[in-house]
Scaffold this motif. Structure first.
Motif, PDB file in Angstrom:
ATOM      1  N   GLY A  94      21.973 106.942  25.111  1.00 57.43           N
ATOM      2  CA  GLY A  94      21.714 105.743  24.290  1.00 57.43           C
ATOM      3  C   GLY A  94      21.520 105.675  22.848  1.00 57.43           C
ATOM      4  N   LEU A  95      21.656 106.813  22.211  1.00 59.97           N
ATOM      5  CA  LEU A  95      21.244 106.811  20.670  1.00 59.97           C
ATOM      6  C   LEU A  95      22.676 106.363  19.779  1.00 59.97           C
ATOM      7  CD1 LEU A  95      18.830 108.694  21.700  1.00 59.97           C
ATOM      8  CD2 LEU A  95      18.920 109.259  19.540  1.00 59.97           C
ATOM      9  N   ARG A  96      22.550 105.682  18.867  1.00 59.38           N
ATOM     10  CA  ARG A  96      23.443 105.686  17.876  1.00 59.38           C
ATOM     11  C   ARG A  96      23.737 106.740  16.922  1.00 59.38           C
ATOM     12  NH1 ARG A  96      21.940 100.033  15.041  1.00 59.38           N
ATOM     13  NH2 ARG A  96      19.816 101.012  15.083  1.00 59.38           N
ATOM     14  N   VAL A  97      24.860 107.246  17.140  1.00 55.41           N
ATOM     15  CA  VAL A  97      24.782 108.719  16.473  1.00 55.41           C
ATOM     16  C   VAL A  97      25.768 108.365  15.336  1.00 55.41           C
ATOM     17  CG1 VAL A  97      25.805 110.858  16.791  1.00 55.41           C
ATOM     18  CG2 VAL A  97      24.584 109.733  18.718  1.00 55.41           C
ATOM     19  N   ILE A  98      25.604 109.522  14.104  1.00 54.05           N
ATOM     20  CA  ILE A  98      26.086 109.444  13.010  1.00 54.05           C
ATOM     21  C   ILE A  98      26.603 110.780  12.986  1.00 54.05           C
ATOM     22  CG2 ILE A  98      26.484 109.266  10.598  1.00 54.05           C
ATOM     23  CD1 ILE A  98      23.821 107.577  10.679  1.00 54.05           C
ATOM     24  N   PHE A 118      31.406 108.063  12.045  1.00 54.42           N
ATOM     25  CA  PHE A 118      31.632 109.113  11.285  1.00 54.42           C
ATOM     26  C   PHE A 118      31.232 108.882   9.893  1.00 54.42           C
ATOM     27  CE2 PHE A 118      34.683 111.348   8.181  1.00 54.42           C
ATOM     28  CZ  PHE A 118      34.005 112.724   8.572  1.00 54.42           C
ATOM     29  N   TRP A 119      30.833 110.092   9.396  1.00 50.31           N
ATOM     30  CA  TRP A 119      30.413 109.769   7.978  1.00 50.31           C
ATOM     31  C   TRP A 119      30.756 111.582   7.347  1.00 50.31           C
ATOM     32  CZ3 TRP A 119      30.133 105.956   4.583  1.00 50.31           C
ATOM     33  CH2 TRP A 119      29.839 106.131   3.603  1.00 50.31           C
ATOM     34  N   PRO A 120      31.658 111.475   6.101  1.00 53.15           N
ATOM     35  CA  PRO A 120      31.913 112.805   5.503  1.00 53.15           C
ATOM     36  C   PRO A 120      30.864 113.132   5.071  1.00 53.15           C
ATOM     37  CG  PRO A 120      32.819 110.968   4.270  1.00 53.15           C
ATOM     38  CD  PRO A 120      32.102 110.493   5.485  1.00 53.15           C
ATOM     39  N   LEU A 121      30.355 114.567   5.147  1.00 51.19           N
ATOM     40  CA  LEU A 121      29.137 115.235   4.533  1.00 51.19           C
ATOM     41  C   LEU A 121      29.421 116.612   4.353  1.00 51.19           C
ATOM     42  CD1 LEU A 121      26.049 115.125   3.665  1.00 51.19           C
ATOM     43  CD2 LEU A 121      25.441 115.305   5.996  1.00 51.19           C
ATOM     44  N   ASP A 122      29.228 117.039   3.087  1.00 52.76           N
ATOM     45  CA  ASP A 122      29.100 118.654   2.815  1.00 52.76           C
ATOM     46  C   ASP A 122      27.800 118.783   2.542  1.00 52.76           C
ATOM     47  OD1 ASP A 122      29.173 120.911   1.537  1.00 52.76           O
ATOM     48  OD2 ASP A 122      30.944 120.512   0.374  1.00 52.76           O
ATOM     49  N   ASP A 169      35.051 118.065   6.862  1.00 49.54           N
ATOM     50  CA  ASP A 169      36.423 117.833   6.750  1.00 49.54           C
ATOM     51  C   ASP A 169      36.601 116.425   7.180  1.00 49.54           C
ATOM     52  OD1 ASP A 169      39.344 117.410   7.777  1.00 49.54           O
ATOM     53  OD2 ASP A 169      39.420 119.351   6.945  1.00 49.54           O
ATOM     54  N   PRO A 170      37.178 115.398   6.550  1.00 52.33           N
ATOM     55  CA  PRO A 170      37.160 113.809   6.955  1.00 52.33           C
ATOM     56  C   PRO A 170      38.141 113.897   8.132  1.00 52.33           C
ATOM     57  CG  PRO A 170      37.200 113.991   4.548  1.00 52.33           C
ATOM     58  CD  PRO A 170      37.262 115.482   4.997  1.00 52.33           C
ATOM     59  N   ALA A 171      39.343 114.408   8.177  1.00 52.73           N
ATOM     60  CA  ALA A 171      40.315 114.179   9.195  1.00 52.73           C
ATOM     61  C   ALA A 171      39.771 114.926  10.250  1.00 52.73           C
ATOM     62  CB  ALA A 171      41.698 115.013   8.719  1.00 52.73           C
ATOM     63  N   GLN A 172      39.003 115.930  10.480  1.00 53.97           N
ATOM     64  CA  GLN A 172      38.518 116.419  11.853  1.00 53.97           C
ATOM     65  C   GLN A 172      37.412 115.782  12.236  1.00 53.97           C
ATOM     66  OE1 GLN A 172      37.503 120.644  11.245  1.00 53.97           O
ATOM     67  NE2 GLN A 172      39.518 121.184  10.397  1.00 53.97           N
ATOM     68  N   GLY A 173      36.345 115.320  11.095  1.00 54.37           N
ATOM     69  CA  GLY A 173      35.126 114.615  11.718  1.00 54.37           C
ATOM     70  C   GLY A 173      35.845 113.088  12.241  1.00 54.37           C
ATOM     71  N   GLU A 174      36.867 112.411  11.591  1.00 55.40           N
ATOM     72  CA  GLU A 174      37.281 111.191  12.145  1.00 55.40           C
ATOM     73  C   GLU A 174      37.681 111.350  13.608  1.00 55.40           C
ATOM     74  OE1 GLU A 174      39.538 109.777   9.345  1.00 55.40           O
ATOM     75  OE2 GLU A 174      38.031 109.154   7.987  1.00 55.40           O
ATOM     76  N   ALA A 175      38.603 112.485  13.844  1.00 51.29           N
ATOM     77  CA  ALA A 175      39.166 112.772  15.029  1.00 51.29           C
ATOM     78  C   ALA A 175      38.111 113.245  16.060  1.00 51.29           C
ATOM     79  CB  ALA A 175      40.039 113.857  14.994  1.00 51.29           C
ATOM     80  N   ALA A 176      37.068 113.879  15.712  1.00 46.19           N
ATOM     81  CA  ALA A 176      35.965 114.187  16.635  1.00 46.19           C
ATOM     82  C   ALA A 176      35.357 112.924  17.004  1.00 46.19           C
ATOM     83  CB  ALA A 176      35.089 115.261  15.927  1.00 46.19           C
ATOM     84  N   ALA A 177      34.720 111.910  16.101  1.00 45.34           N
ATOM     85  CA  ALA A 177      34.440 110.567  16.436  1.00 45.34           C
ATOM     86  C   ALA A 177      35.301 109.691  17.126  1.00 45.34           C
ATOM     87  CB  ALA A 177      34.091 109.890  15.094  1.00 45.34           C
TER      88      ALA A 177
END
Length: 232
Positions: A27-31, A56-60, A36-44
């Motif tokens: 039930g949590l809201r997850v960030i 999703f949020w890009p983070l290095d 890698d934005p493409a991989q992160g967006e696909a996972a989200a």
């Protein structure tokens, strides 16, 4: 979970992705963050299709500017962060000798595995302390245990020992309302662990999620595997 918000680093695959899934199922809201934005967006999107409340949020984690941007995003969109899972890590040195690993490899490993979590703790722990609630989980390894440490993987082992020290220091500074713990997920079948590892990603994520959901009387400043304390 009363609108609680969690941020997970290095979450586009493996343990990090599974932690996002399990926290969202609770039930949590997850960030979900990834370099890698493409991989992160696909996972989200993958989790969103399953009905999870995941953004999703890009983070290095090695870049202070992107950490500051993530902090600003959390404040603007959610106004708080309740759970921080420092999962992003690299394992570049294998079984090489401490005498042979290039200094650049040591520095890169520390930037990701230690300085990254330090930057994230600096960004979010003070507000957790002010609100008198927070859970910080640092994904460590038995390679960082001084009690059993030996030869091999020197850059990785030293970085995880430093992460363990950071866990103790941050736990002491934020006080008992914010729970700060380290976890060894074990040898897990991920890109890092390889296909021969004995544990599934769900098993690897279990203790991380348990620590992220600790009650107010839960432990802080500890090192855990399979929901049990282990020596530093």
């Amino acid at each position: 979970m009363d609108g609680r918000v969690a941020l997970v680093t290095g979450a586009n695959r493996g343990i990090g992705l599974e932690v996002c899934r399990q926290l969202a199922d609770l039930g949590l809201r997850v960030i979900l963050t990834a370099r890698d934005p493409a991989q992160g967006e696909a996972a989200a999107r993958q989790l969103q299709r399953d009905g999870s409340d995941v953004a999703f949020w890009p983070l290095d984690v090695t870049d202070p500017a992107t950490v500051a941007a993530a902090q600003a995003f959390v404040e603007e969109r959610y106004s708080r962060l309740d759970v921080l899972v420092n999962n992003a890590a690299i394992y570049p040195d294998g079984d090489r000798s401490v005498f042979d690993v290039p200094l650049e490899t040591m520095e890169e490993t520390l930037r990701v595995n230690f300085y990254g979590p330090l930057l994230l703790c600096r960004a979010f722990a003070p507000s957790m302390r002010r609100r008198r609630y927070g859970r910080i989980v640092n994904v460590s390894s038995n390679a960082g245990q001084l009690s059993t440490m030996g030869a091999g993987t020197p850059a990785y082992a030293i970085s995880k020992a430093a992460l363990n020290a950071l866990t103790r220091i941050v736990a002491a500074e934020v006080g008992g309302h914010v729970k700060v713990n380290a976890v060894c997920p074990g040898w897990v079948r991920t890109e890092m662990g390889g296909p021969g590892a004995p544990r599934s990603v769900a098993e690897g994520a279990d203790t991380i999620v348990w620590l992220a959901m600790l009650p107010d009387f839960g432990p802080s400043g500890g090192f855990f595997r399979d929901r049990q304390p282990i020596p530093w």
